[in-house]
Every structure is written in structure tokens, then in C-alpha cells.
Enzyme design. Structure first.
Site, PDB file in Angstrom:
ATOM      1  N   GLY A  29       0.841  -1.197   0.000  1.00  0.00           N
ATOM      2  CA  GLY A  29       0.000   0.000   0.000  1.00  0.00           C
ATOM      3  C   GLY A  29       0.871   1.240   0.000  1.00  0.00           C
ATOM      4  O   GLY A  29       1.965   1.241   0.580  1.00  0.00           O
ATOM      5  N   ARG A  77     -14.870   6.691  14.628  1.00  0.00           N
ATOM      6  CA  ARG A  77     -13.731   7.584  14.435  1.00  0.00           C
ATOM      7  C   ARG A  77     -14.203   9.029  14.335  1.00  0.00           C
ATOM      8  O   ARG A  77     -15.181   9.318  13.659  1.00  0.00           O
ATOM      9  CB  ARG A  77     -12.972   7.222  13.156  1.00  0.00           C
ATOM     10  CG  ARG A  77     -11.851   8.190  12.843  1.00  0.00           C
ATOM     11  CD  ARG A  77     -11.079   7.797  11.628  1.00  0.00           C
ATOM     12  NE  ARG A  77     -11.843   7.859  10.399  1.00  0.00           N
ATOM     13  CZ  ARG A  77     -12.179   8.979   9.781  1.00  0.00           C
ATOM     14  NH1 ARG A  77     -11.846  10.146  10.287  1.00  0.00           N
ATOM     15  NH2 ARG A  77     -12.850   8.933   8.648  1.00  0.00           N
ATOM     16  N   SER A 127      -8.514  10.471  10.898  1.00  0.00           N
ATOM     17  CA  SER A 127      -8.095   9.391  10.028  1.00  0.00           C
ATOM     18  C   SER A 127      -6.747   9.686   9.394  1.00  0.00           C
ATOM     19  O   SER A 127      -5.820   8.871   9.447  1.00  0.00           O
ATOM     20  CB  SER A 127      -9.156   9.188   8.946  1.00  0.00           C
ATOM     21  OG  SER A 127      -8.686   8.311   7.982  1.00  0.00           O
ATOM     22  N   LEU A 128      -6.615  10.888   8.807  1.00  0.00           N
ATOM     23  CA  LEU A 128      -5.319  11.287   8.242  1.00  0.00           C
ATOM     24  C   LEU A 128      -4.270  11.241   9.333  1.00  0.00           C
ATOM     25  O   LEU A 128      -3.127  10.862   9.104  1.00  0.00           O
ATOM     26  CB  LEU A 128      -5.413  12.695   7.649  1.00  0.00           C
ATOM     27  CG  LEU A 128      -6.233  12.828   6.364  1.00  0.00           C
ATOM     28  CD1 LEU A 128      -6.346  14.295   5.945  1.00  0.00           C
ATOM     29  CD2 LEU A 128      -5.620  12.016   5.238  1.00  0.00           C
ATOM     30  N   ARG A 184     -20.103  11.630  13.723  1.00  0.00           N
ATOM     31  CA  ARG A 184     -20.638  11.045  12.504  1.00  0.00           C
ATOM     32  C   ARG A 184     -21.693   9.975  12.739  1.00  0.00           C
ATOM     33  O   ARG A 184     -22.715   9.936  12.065  1.00  0.00           O
ATOM     34  CB  ARG A 184     -19.499  10.444  11.687  1.00  0.00           C
ATOM     35  CG  ARG A 184     -18.636  11.516  11.123  1.00  0.00           C
ATOM     36  CD  ARG A 184     -17.460  10.959  10.388  1.00  0.00           C
ATOM     37  NE  ARG A 184     -16.697  12.085   9.861  1.00  0.00           N
ATOM     38  CZ  ARG A 184     -15.553  11.951   9.220  1.00  0.00           C
ATOM     39  NH1 ARG A 184     -15.028  10.765   9.018  1.00  0.00           N
ATOM     40  NH2 ARG A 184     -14.928  13.018   8.767  1.00  0.00           N
ATOM     41  N   GLY A 186       1.350   3.692   4.153  1.00  0.00           N
ATOM     42  CA  GLY A 186       2.330   2.927   3.388  1.00  0.00           C
ATOM     43  C   GLY A 186       3.476   3.786   2.875  1.00  0.00           C
ATOM     44  O   GLY A 186       4.648   3.449   3.064  1.00  0.00           O
ATOM     45  N   GLY A 229      -0.547   4.555   0.496  1.00  0.00           N
ATOM     46  CA  GLY A 229      -1.257   5.718   1.012  1.00  0.00           C
ATOM     47  C   GLY A 229      -0.415   6.412   2.063  1.00  0.00           C
ATOM     48  O   GLY A 229       0.807   6.222   2.116  1.00  0.00           O
ATOM     49  N   LEU A 230      -1.050   7.194   2.904  1.00  0.00           N
ATOM     50  CA  LEU A 230      -0.266   7.925   3.901  1.00  0.00           C
ATOM     51  C   LEU A 230       0.471   6.982   4.833  1.00  0.00           C
ATOM     52  O   LEU A 230       1.620   7.232   5.195  1.00  0.00           O
ATOM     53  CB  LEU A 230      -1.166   8.857   4.691  1.00  0.00           C
ATOM     54  CG  LEU A 230      -1.304  10.233   4.051  1.00  0.00           C
ATOM     55  CD1 LEU A 230      -2.468  10.998   4.646  1.00  0.00           C
ATOM     56  CD2 LEU A 230      -0.011  11.029   4.204  1.00  0.00           C
TER      57      LEU A 230
END
Lengths: 636, 247
Positions: free
Chosen positions: A40, A435, A440-441, A330, A45, A42-43
Site C-alpha cells: 500500500g 472515528r 483518520s489522516l 458522525r 504505506g 497511502g499515507l
């Protein structure tokens, strides 16, 4: 096997520091000898691959997209939280820790959640250093905004493209290490299985998506950073290629899966308009800073929004949750929308949406201010719907968005298979049962940049003495054969239904029974239905093309085969948990006014599932709360 | 809605390609263009044919993976829009839509509508970063950046790397893409120490990858989904001259 969370002893505030002080180190000359696979880009990986390479390890990184810059972190819009207290509004590491723990309805570890808050401030420093053009005040300092579930302003942002800007920073750093030949990048490669030798993760089997070639990769440790699995619902805010295959295969090889049913339904996505729809576009939660959510007070009101006078509008979030209002977390905002829609107050063609209205904010602040804050979101909305949201309210609807659940990991982010790590959204670590926005970031970046590079050495130090198995080891041959035989089997079925057709069927069952609200009867029925879908899939699916070429239809089918099995585990997990907590809302367990009823006496644990020859065995990681006593989570 | 698709089919990089015609019914105006391709592919599978390969992922205009030529335009008939954001309401019932891959020497066809854009990654590798290791950062507010500077940097940092600029350019120039990345970092104080090295490294790589030169036709800025202006190219050129003259 017992579950050892490896939480360091000592005061909450000191745990991470003392962990780092005591973990094993590896000298630079030896790091060069160690090879790590990162699945992966993404941020999590890309951050991990770049940082591990900077530290001196040999890294190979995989992504299924054509470039690491496409990973789905790119789509996160609203922002990233950090306890900088730049707004002088009473924020602190402690408060952020508390907000996150409470936001997750007390279903995560105190030590993990505290570390998340603790590392948030240095992460912003890191991203600024890497050139992320965060929003600024005129004086040149960083700007902040609010997000759901908190009462301070701790969210940093780059317009509505924060995820894109952070991911591009990580991709840049990764590119630097690719150029330095410290990372070998394998784009258009999908990892289809994990190779475990003598109980330790020692490699992967990957398919080159451009040629169909099956390849073996051996290593001293394997890091999964494959993101979330909400595409199990088919319609979600995720990218079409997002999948759960690598973590599912890891699970089947012995990695425990934690809280699989904890999936977040985001309250502000664009509503579904037809059967053939392939995804639901997210509208950032940040819009709830200035947008007000409402439905008509009258059922089946067919008037246009602008023709409905103020006194006939029901601002239901402000009504039900006066202290948080439109910024309720949420899970709560989604359920409240579902409640109104189900009760017949929905708006739009299919009566499946609610309004998100900027009229008041535009009147108060002016169109320019709103445009500056959310311009790209408004233009995205117009591109997709053809509607100008400066003139009339947006229509929004809940959509599957994030998986809090994932592979069980200890404090070091290692799964129950030694040498196999899970970072970012694919693990279950900090978010508990729900969450918070803009966390998340944060979590995915911290896992990749700060935590894993400081914990993996503790394991690898022991591996220095071992010889790395080469790719001709019989276990590699065996796993490769299994991968090839699964591909062969799918291609040979030659049935009469498409993969998408099965995915739509699975998605409907999951959305109906295992999304915003769940009940025993529904879940039991869903498990039977999904088992039928599984049987039918393996008899009736039709996949054209060959294995030895680029074959997008085959990729889809392989991913769906794993989603179907994962769906059974998700329903099993939701059925087992006889309480409502966070995003997991069991209809049987609610108060008179429809709020979730958590049961700490019986369910103050993380459900950890072991794969057992097609069945699942439950283990419990009991959560100890030493510093914060779980309370009823109220946003009223 | 009924549509006739004329789609470029090509088995692999070294095979001959050709247009194939597909009449397809049952589409709706609310479908996105890629959902119409999904719809076509499902019908192809049921007929036992291979699906049309096309690149796509996020389907919300940000990942940059999608991108084809539609009726002679990169990303289709609208300005500043990705292929995934295009909806069938932009077409007329009964219309013929011609779909082909991006055509540029530096973007060889992989299969059908899929092209290889790794040349972009290699340009990035030549300097689109700030050389600083994780863990070495100073306090974020120690660097003050005026709002206008951050905003201007963000304007170009918004590039999604889709390649529409190259595909639409008669010279297949990557100047808009490359300039956007250079200017994003070179505008910021953090980007200064490597500003020259970045500029030269990335522009040199652009030439090595066989992208053409920019002749300022501005075709690229019309298609750019991130609405990056060609003034970005002018700025890159000015920086280049300055760097060459003054080092």
C-alpha cells in the site's frame, strides 16, 4: 495464543517515551541487510516506506494503482487534527485523547489513543517541513477549523483537499527514496497472499496487474497498509479498487481480526440516484461548520427547499443535540438522518436525502468567505449534480465510509503473526467504535511515519540472526500454487452472472442489515443470505479474459470473493455484540429516545476473531480504563 | 438512453489497435460516463467478450487515475473536469461517442484505454520534494508563510497528475504538470534550499522522457481539472532563466 497488547508500564503520559527508550536498536550497517515489504502506498504505506528507507532498511513497496500518488488517502477532504492549541481555546494532548476515546465510545485502548494525541503536534511540524500548503492566517500562522465531536478548533487543512496534499507530500518523500534506490516501487501490483514460514511473516505473493504475472517476494518483515474495506457495501465513499484482500488473506493465515463490524457511515455523502451507481461521493464533514442540516417538518413535503419557510424546517441535529448541533459526531449524525428519512421526511427524488443548507452562513459571512473555505467542494457538487449549492441547499445522505475495525495489532502495530504489521485504516487501533472526523489522516500518518519505524526494530533485531528464506522455499511455492489455483478456478466457472451483479447483491444485504442499525434477526438472516451468495458466486460468476494479461474483471472478482467471506465475519461480530456502542447500533439496545445503550459490564472488550477453517473463534481483549472512567457518551 | 460507443481496443503495448463499435441501451442521464463503461463491460462479460480496460479509482475527481479522450477532448466535452465527473446528461440520446486513450509518445498504451504515465513519477523523482528526514522538523509556526503565498502555492499544488495537459497538447508537452509541482515547492520558504536543483532536475527529466516543448497554445489549461493556469509555465520559465543567469 494469548492476546498480549504489549502496553508499556508507567504513567499514560510516559508510556511512548519509555517504550522508545527500551526498545531494541539496530545499527545502520545491519539495517541495510534487512528487507521490508510495504503493501500500500497511502499515507501509512508511503510514510512508512519512505521513513524506513531513510533509516537504512531495504524497502519494497506495492500499490494496485498506476502510481503511488493515487492511493485513496488522496480523497480525504476536511483536515487533520492536532493538539497544538494554536487557537488558545483550551486544547491539550489530554483533551484530544479524551475526545478521541469518548468519540470511539470507550472501545479503544487508552495507551494507543493517548499516543495518537501525543504525536499529533509533531506530525503537523513534519508536514509543514515537507511543504504542505496548509491554510494560513494573514499573519502567516497556520489556520484551524472545527470538526465533529469536539468543542475546540484543532483541525489543520488545505482547502477541501487536505488528504491530497498530505498524500502528495508522502509520495514526494517516497519518490526521493525511490530515486535514491532505497525503495523499489511496484505499482500496478496487487498482493494476493502472505507467506508465513515457521509462524513468521516472510513474504508475499503479488500479481502484476499489467501482465498477469504472479511474483514472489521474500522479506524479513511485511507491513500491510492497505486501507479500509467499506467497499464490502459496494456503494461507499471509497475508491473502486479499495479492497480487503490482503488483510483477509492475512487473517486466513492466522492474523486475528478485531471488531470487523465497526464501520463508519458518513452522514454527508451524495445520495444514491440509481441502481447502476458505482460510488457515493463524500462531501467533507467540514461543511457542517457552516452548513445547517434540516428536513421539512411536514412528511412528503414536495415543495422546493427555498419555498419552505423557516418555521416549517426541522433542524433536527440542533433540536436533538443542542450543545454540539450540526457538529455531532458522525455515527450520531448518520443515525439521526436515517431516523428522519425512515420516518418519511427525506427529500430528493428517492426521498433518501436531507438538506445541508448554507443560506445562513452566506448571509452572515458573505459568499466569498464560504467560497474560500469550501470552493472546491461546491464546484465538485455542481459537477456531479448540476446544482449550484450557493443558490439552493445540498442534498446529502449517509454512506459507508471508514472501517474502524481491521487486523488486531498490539502497541507495536504488529498483528498476531510475528513479523506481520498492519498500519493505517487496515488495523484496529485508536478509533474504538467510531472515528472522529480528521482523525483518520492523523492515525494513518502517525502509524507510518512515527510509530512503525520505531517499533519494527524491536522485532527485526531478533531476525538479524536468522537467514531470510528465499523465494524457492517450499512455502512460497505452496502459497503461489494456491493463488494460481484460485485464479484458475474463478476463470473456469464461466457462469451466467457478472461480478458486479454479485457485488450489488452483497452490498444490499450488508447495507440493510449490517450498516447504521442492526438487529439479531436481521443479522442471522444476513449470514445465511451471504453464505448463499458465496455458494452462488463460486458456481455462477462469469469472468472473461485470461490470467496472463491485464484483466480488470478478474481483479474485481478476486476482491469480491474475499469481501463475501469478510461480510460473514462482520455480521458474526455484530451479532455477538449485544450492546450499542459508537457506530455499532443494535436496535435491541437503545434508550427510549433512541440513543445507544452501551453495556460496559459485559462488553468492555475488543472482539478479536481467529479464523478457524471457515469458522471464526472469538477472543476478547478486555479494555482497562485507568485514567478515564467510561461515561454515557452524550452530545446533547 | 441509447448510445453508440466507438472505443479503441488494443491488446497490448506492441499490438495493433483499432476502433470497435458497441451499441448500448439502458443508460440513464444520472450515470457517470465511467458507469456507462461499467454498464457496457457487464454486457460484454455476459456475451463472453473481454471487458474494455480503462484506468479509474476514486471516481470523485481527485486521484487522477482516470482519463481518456472523449469525442476528441481529454476528459470529455467540459472544461476543467475529470472523466469520472462527467455524466451522461452531457450527451444526447442516440449519440455516437468516440473513446480513445491519451495519445502521447511518453504515455505508451498498456491496453485498450489504459496508458503508462510513469514518466510523471520519474519527473517527480528528480526533485519534487524537500530533502528532510522524518523527525527533523521544527515547530510548525516557526515558519511564517503569508496567506497569499500559501494560497498561490496551493493553487498549483492542486494538480492531480492525470496527464490531460499532455494528452491535449499538440506537442505532448508536460510543462503544465512539471511547472505546477516546481512552483508549489519553489514558492514556499521550505522549498528554497533546493529550488534551483529541483527546477533543473525536473525540467531536464521532462526532456529525457520525450515530452514536447511548450508553445503556449494554452490548450492544457482548458482541460486541467485542477484549473491550473499557464501562468504557472511562465513562472517556471522565468525561474529557469533566473536560475541559469544567477545560479
Amino acid at each position: 495464543m494469548t492476546l498480549d497488547s504489549k502496553i508499556p508500564a508507567g504513567r499514560l503520559e510516559d508510556k511512548w517515551t519509555s517504550y522508545q527508550a527500551k526498545s531494541h536498536l539496530i545499527n545502520p550497517a545491519n539495517k541495510k541487510k534487512l528487507n521490508i515489504l510495504v503493501v500500500g502506498s497511502g499515507l501509512a504505506g508511503a510514510g512508512a516506506a519512505a521513513t524506513l528507507a531513510e533509516l537504512g532498511y531495504q524497502v519494497q513497496c506495492f500499490c494496485y494503482q498506476d502510481s503511488p500518488r493515487r492511493a485513496h488517502s488522496v480523497a480525504a477532504q476536511g483536515g487533520i487534527n492536532a493538539a497544538k492549541n494554536y487557537q488558545h481555546d483550551g486544547d491539550s494532548v489530554w483533551r484530544m485523547f479524551y475526545d478521541t476515546l469518548k468519540g470511539g465510545d470507550f472501545r479503544s485502548r487508552e495507551a494507543n489513543t493517548y499516543r495518537l494525541a501525543e504525536l499529533s503536534a509533531p506530525l503537523i511540524d513534519h508536514f509543514v517541513q515537507q511543504g504542505v500548503p496548509f491554510a494560513r492566517e494573514y499573519g502567516g500562522v497556520l489556520a484551524n477549523r472545527s470538526f465533529g465531536g469536539v468543542q475546540v478548533q484543532r483541525t489543520f487543512y488545505a482547502r477541501g483537499q487536505t488528504g491530497q496534499q498530505l498524500l502528495l507530500a508522502a509520495y514526494s518523500q517516497l519518490s526521493k527514496m525511490i530515486r535514491a534506490k532505497k525503495v523499489a516501487m511496484f505499482a500496478r501490483h496487487e498482493v494476493l497472499d502472505i507467506v508465513v514460514i515457521q509462524g513468521k511473516a516472510k513474504g508475499v505473493i503479488a500479481r502484476d496487474l499489467a501482465t498477469g504475472e504472479i511474483k514472489r517476494f521474500a522479506a524479513d518483515a511485511v507491513v500491510l497498509a492497505t486501507g479500509g474495506y467499506s467497499r464490502v457495501f459496494r456503494l461507499s465513499t471509497l475508491a473502486i479498487g479499495c479492497n480487503g484482500s490482503a488483510i483477509w488473506k492475512a487473517h486466513k493465515r492466522g492474523a486475528y481480526f478485531a471488531a470487523p463490524s465497526f464501520t463508519q457511515i458518513h452522514p454527508t455523502a451524495l445520495p444514491q440516484t440509481s441502481e447502476s451507481q458505482s460510488k457515493l461521493t463524500l462531501m467533507s464533514e467540514s461543511l457542517r461548520n457552516d452548513g445547517r442540516i434540516w428536513v421539512p417538518k411536514k412528511k412528503d413535503d414536495n415543495r422546493q427547499a427555498k419555498d419552505i419557510p423557516e418555521e416549517e424546517r426541522d433542524y433536527y441535529l440542533e433540536r436533538r443535540y443542542p450543545s454540539f448541533g450540526n457538529l455531532a459526531p458522525r455515527d450520531i449524525a448518520s443515525r439521526a438522518a436515517k431516523e428522519r428519512i425512515d420516518a418519511g421526511y427525506g427529500v430528493g427524488q428517492l426521498k433518501n436525502a436531507v438538506y445541508l443548507d448554507f443560506k445562513h452562513a452566506i448571509n452572515k459571512l458573505g459568499k466569498d468567505v464560504i467560497q474560500d473555505k469550501y470552493g472546491n467542494l461546491f464546484s465538485m457538487y455542481e459537477k456531479i449534480t448540476g446544482i449550484n449549492a450557493y443558490e439552493e441547499p445540498m442534498k446529502i445522505s449517509p454512506a459507508a465510509h471508514f472501517s474502524m475495525g481491521g487486523l488486531w495489532v498490539d502497541y507495536e502495530l504488529m498483528t498476531s503473526i510475528p513479523g506481520l504489521y498492519a498500519i493505517g485504516e487496515c488495523n484496529y487501533s485508536d478509533h474504538g467504535a467510531n472515528r472522529l472526523g480528521a482523525n483518520s489522516l492523523l492515525q494513518t500518518s502517525i502509524d507510518g511515519y512515527f510509530i512503525l519505524p520505531n517499533t519494527i526494530n524491536n522485532y527485526l533485531e531478533g531476525e538479524l540472526k536468522e537467514t531470510r528464506p528465499d523465494v524457492n522455499h517450499p512455502e512460497f511455492v505452496k502459497v503461489e500454487d494456491e493463488v494460481k489455483s484460485q485464479i484458475g478456478k474463478i476463470l473456469a466457472i464461466n457462469g451466467h452472472r457478472t461480478t458486479d451483479d454479485f457485488h450489488r447483491e452483497l452490498g444490499k444485504v450488508m447495507w440493510q442489515e449490517c450498516a447504521m442499525s442492526r438487529n439479531k434477526k436481521g443479522l442471522e438472516k444476513a449470514i445465511l443470505q451471504i453464505k448463499e451468495i458465496k455458494d452462488a458466486f463460486w458456481k455462477e460468476v462469469k469472468v472473461t479474459g485470461h490470467d496472463n494479461e491485464m484483466n480488470p474483471e478478474l481483479e474485481k472478482a478476486l476482491r469480491l470473493a474475499d469481501f463475501i467471506e469478510l461480510a460473514i465475519l462482520m455480521c458474526t461480530d455484530a451479532l455477538e455484540r449485544n450492546e450499542s456502542c459508537g457506530a455499532h447500533f443494535r436496535e435491541e439496545y437503545q434508550t427510549e429516545d433512541g440513543e445507544a445503550m452501551r453495556n460496559d459490564e459485559d462488553y468492555k472488550y475488543v472482539s478479536v476473531w481467529e479464523y478457524d477453517a471457515g469458522d471464526f473463534k472469538l477472543h476478547k481483549e478486555v479494555l482497562e480504563f485507568e485514567y478515564v472512567q467510561p461515561t454515557v457518551r452524550s452530545y446533547k | 438512453m441509447k448510445i453508440t460507443f466507438k472505443i479503441w481496443r488494443q491488446e497490448g503495448a506492441n499490438s495493433e489497435g483499432s476502433f470497435k463499435t458497441y451499441d448500448i441501451d439502458g443508460l440513464t442521464e444520472d450515470m457517470s460516463f465511467l458507469e456507462a463503461l461499467d454498464h457496457l463491460n457487464e454486457r460484454l462479460v455476459l456475451k463472453g467478450e473481454k471487458v474494455v480496460a480503462f484506468d479509474h479509482d476514486c471516481r470523485e475527481g481527485i486521484c487522477g487515475q482516470c482519463g481518456v479522450f472523449i469525442n476528441g477532448r481529454a476528459h470529455g466535452p467540459h472544461d476543467h473536469m475529470t472523466t469520472c465527473q462527467l455524466h451522461m446528461r452531457s450527451f444526447k440520446d442516440g449519440e455516437t461517442i468516440v473513446v480513445e486513450p491519451y495519445r502521447a509518445g511518453a504515455f505508451p498504451v498498456v491496453k485498450d484505454l489504459v496508458v503508462d504515465r510513469t514518466a510523471f513519477d520519474r519527473i517527480i523523482e528528480q526533485g519534487a520534494y524537500i530533502t528532510a528526514k522524518t523527525g527533523t522538523a521544527a515547530e510548525a509556526n516557526a515558519i511564517l508563510i503569508p496567506k497569499e503565498v500559501a494560497d498561490n502555492s496551493m493553487d498549483v499544488a492542486a494538480c492531480i497528475g492525470c496527464g490531460a495537459c499532455v494528452a491535449t497538447c499538440k506537442n505532448a508537452s508536460a510543462a503544465l504538470f512539471t511547472s505546477a509541482k516546481i512552483n508549489h515547492l519553489n514558492k514556499l520558504p521550505q522549498g528554497q534550499p533546493e529550488a534551483h536543483r529541483r527546477l533543473v532536475g525536473m525540467t531536464d527529466q521532462m526532456a529525457i522522457e520525450n515530452f514536447g516543448s511548450c508553445t503556449f497554445t494554452a490548450a492544457c489549461e482548458v482541460e486541467c481539472p485542477a484549473e491550473i493556469s499557464i501562468s504557472s509555465i511562465a513562472e517556471m520559465n522565468a525561474r529557469y532563466v533566473k536560475a541559469k543567469l544567477f545560479g
